[in-house]
Design a protein around this motif. Sequence first.
Motif, PDB file in Angstrom:
ATOM      1  N   GLY A 175       0.738  -1.203  -0.018  1.00 43.25           N
ATOM      2  CA  GLY A 175       0.113   0.053  -0.127  1.00 43.25           C
ATOM      3  C   GLY A 175       0.945   1.351   0.056  1.00 43.25           C
ATOM      4  O   GLY A 175       1.867   1.530  -0.856  1.00 43.25           O
ATOM      5  N   ASN A 176       0.331   2.339   0.818  1.00 40.13           N
ATOM      6  CA  ASN A 176       1.017   3.620   1.014  1.00 40.13           C
ATOM      7  C   ASN A 176       2.379   3.398   1.592  1.00 40.13           C
ATOM      8  O   ASN A 176       3.277   4.325   1.518  1.00 40.13           O
ATOM      9  CB  ASN A 176       0.207   4.748   1.511  1.00 40.13           C
ATOM     10  N   GLU A 177       2.732   2.356   2.157  1.00 44.07           N
ATOM     11  CA  GLU A 177       4.077   2.030   2.746  1.00 44.07           C
ATOM     12  C   GLU A 177       5.239   1.761   1.800  1.00 44.07           C
ATOM     13  O   GLU A 177       6.362   1.505   1.940  1.00 44.07           O
ATOM     14  CB  GLU A 177       3.801   0.875   3.922  1.00 44.07           C
ATOM     15  N   MET A 178       4.806   1.372   0.525  1.00 42.63           N
ATOM     16  CA  MET A 178       5.700   1.259  -0.543  1.00 42.63           C
ATOM     17  C   MET A 178       6.656   2.106  -0.948  1.00 42.63           C
ATOM     18  O   MET A 178       6.037   3.533  -0.891  1.00 42.63           O
ATOM     19  CB  MET A 178       4.899   0.634  -1.712  1.00 42.63           C
ATOM     20  N   GLU A 179       7.974   1.896  -1.272  1.00 46.16           N
ATOM     21  CA  GLU A 179       8.969   2.915  -1.713  1.00 46.16           C
ATOM     22  C   GLU A 179       9.245   2.649  -3.118  1.00 46.16           C
ATOM     23  O   GLU A 179       9.327   1.632  -3.577  1.00 46.16           O
ATOM     24  CB  GLU A 179      10.140   2.687  -0.631  1.00 46.16           C
ATOM     25  N   PHE A 180       9.317   3.715  -4.180  1.00 48.46           N
ATOM     26  CA  PHE A 180       9.607   3.632  -5.326  1.00 48.46           C
ATOM     27  C   PHE A 180      10.068   4.848  -5.716  1.00 48.46           C
ATOM     28  O   PHE A 180       9.740   5.974  -5.587  1.00 48.46           O
ATOM     29  CB  PHE A 180       8.413   3.082  -6.090  1.00 48.46           C
ATOM     30  N   GLN A 181      11.332   4.609  -6.543  1.00 48.32           N
ATOM     31  CA  GLN A 181      12.061   5.875  -7.269  1.00 48.32           C
ATOM     32  C   GLN A 181      12.796   5.119  -8.608  1.00 48.32           C
ATOM     33  O   GLN A 181      13.168   4.317  -8.599  1.00 48.32           O
ATOM     34  CB  GLN A 181      12.890   6.499  -6.186  1.00 48.32           C
ATOM     35  N   ILE A 182      12.704   6.183  -9.269  1.00 45.65           N
ATOM     36  CA  ILE A 182      13.358   5.973 -10.797  1.00 45.65           C
ATOM     37  C   ILE A 182      13.926   7.193 -11.180  1.00 45.65           C
ATOM     38  O   ILE A 182      13.177   8.407 -11.091  1.00 45.65           O
ATOM     39  CB  ILE A 182      12.274   5.310 -11.669  1.00 45.65           C
ATOM     40  N   ASP A 183      15.200   7.346 -11.528  1.00 48.87           N
ATOM     41  CA  ASP A 183      15.911   8.596 -11.689  1.00 48.87           C
ATOM     42  C   ASP A 183      17.098   8.025 -12.848  1.00 48.87           C
ATOM     43  O   ASP A 183      17.512   7.047 -12.882  1.00 48.87           O
ATOM     44  CB  ASP A 183      16.691   9.233 -10.650  1.00 48.87           C
ATOM     45  N   LYS A 184      17.348   9.010 -13.724  1.00 49.69           N
ATOM     46  CA  LYS A 184      18.498   8.901 -14.537  1.00 49.69           C
ATOM     47  C   LYS A 184      19.549   9.448 -13.921  1.00 49.69           C
ATOM     48  O   LYS A 184      19.570  10.730 -13.479  1.00 49.69           O
ATOM     49  CB  LYS A 184      18.093   9.716 -15.978  1.00 49.69           C
TER      50      LYS A 184
END
Length: 581
Positions: free
Chosen positions: A556-565
């Motif tokens: 749910g909202n406890e999930m972490e996600f990042q994507i960057d160049k």
Amino acid sequence: MKKRGIQKKILITNIMAIVIMTVLMFVAFTVYYVFEHHRQFNETTTHKTETAGAVINQITNIADNTGIQLGNNPYIKEMLTELYFDDNPSNFFLDEHVEENTIIQYLLPFLIKQDMIYRICIYNNRGDFLAGGTSVLSGKVNTFLQSSDFKHIEEMFYNTPATRIYAYSSNDALQGNRHKTSGYIRIIRPIRDTNVIHVNPMGYIEVQISTAGILNQLTEFDSEEITVYLNKQKLFANGTTLPERNTYKETTELNNGFSLTLKSHNSDENRVVFFTMGFLLLLLSFLVFSLITIQRRAILKITAPLISLFTKVQEASWDEVPKIAGIAAEDGDFDEIYELQKSFDYMLESLKDTMEKNVMMRTEKINAQMLALQAQVDPHFIHNTLTIIGALAEEGDGEKVKESCQRLSDMIRYNSDYSMQKVKISQEIENTRAYMELLKIRYEEAFQYEIRVQALAGVVQVPKFILQPIVENALKHSLKQAEYPWIISIDAYCQDKKWYLKITDNGVGITKEAKKEVLERFHELQKLVADHLLKSMKIGGFSLINTLTRMYIYYGNEMEFQIDKNENGGTTVILGGKTDA
């Protein structure tokens, strides 16, 4: 079945409350009314007593003032002074009619103006005696002047500063038994030489007040029982006798030792009280009837929606509701509120069962979808790996073909194990390592990888098959568009009660448009419920989005996600979630 049971119960309860309140009000008002009636009657009795006492005080004061004025008359004082020094023992006024008539003339104004004065007497201890008003007998006069009563009068005024005495005679001692009298009050004053206060009196003046005359002044109190006392001794009464019941007595102290007791009979008390209470009872009965009628109409109006609701519940096709109504009818005690409560209890139980079944079905659906997503790598990965093995076979490298087949077998075994949906991070990394070893067999030194695992992070449970799709995605969309060598770095660590997987490559990097598309789709996932999340996941779809979808279902909202160049090229993807999830 009894109808509208709750309405009857409410109405009966309200009627009981109204009746109880009415009775309490009636009792309270009755007590107050009786008390107030008694208080007012007592006040009236007190006022009458004070008025009657004022009349008697006024009469005695008039008589006393008469004695004062006659005692200070110069002619009378001079005549008594001469007689005081006269040694003749006979009655001077029997022989000297001129002086007798002169003094009588002084007495007449008082006798005429004040009809309650019975007699005025002037006498001394030398045998001289004169009376105005009611006549006297000579023999009775001589008896009086030699009586103990006269001696008592002399004793009271000799060598004392006394100014008057009060006495009472029930019969006329100066007339005898032939003359009937109701008695009289005697006010006796000494006549002294005004120049010498403490000398013995030269004579006496006695003003007699007829009790009949006093009672004539009290005719307005004929309905009351009046008794007059002198020094606590009863003198006379007005002759009225009242019963003890409902009779109130009041006593007041008067001037000069007199007191008066007045009894008043409240003959109308019972009649007035009963009439008033009867009228009040009729009025309260009318009010109670009106209130009950209003209450009934209000209850019927207020509870009508409730009765309608209960009727609809009864008419529903639920299996349990008719059973409840049947039980109520057999018991003979019917309450719509209670029956509605029981009906809704059954409804809630049924709803709970239905919800649990739906949750189980949805859980099974999610599990099935998860397994399908997990299995989606098979065709892609097998196709890629077989291509690599085919190329190695053409080159005649048997050892690499054998190693490749072993790595492929390990991955197929890991992916086809559907008994676990969550695994340790170390297991996920080993599966990804097997995939990257296959890549290394294919590309040799052109492909390199690094794996760093924090000690505690290796045992953390995470959703199965989330790392290899990210690596495969990096190879497809970033590394293949870049120059050799291709490098992938994987870091596993824990921080602030969360686990993290960081995947970095040195490829061309994600474009702004692609990053925007990924983030927009991720934000859309956060707004969807479980069913819509399932619909958004597609077999063979975009592997990164499927991975994010499965993680969001878990965390749910406890999930972490990042994507960057990265600044020097390539892309970094970070996944994470709570360690206790």
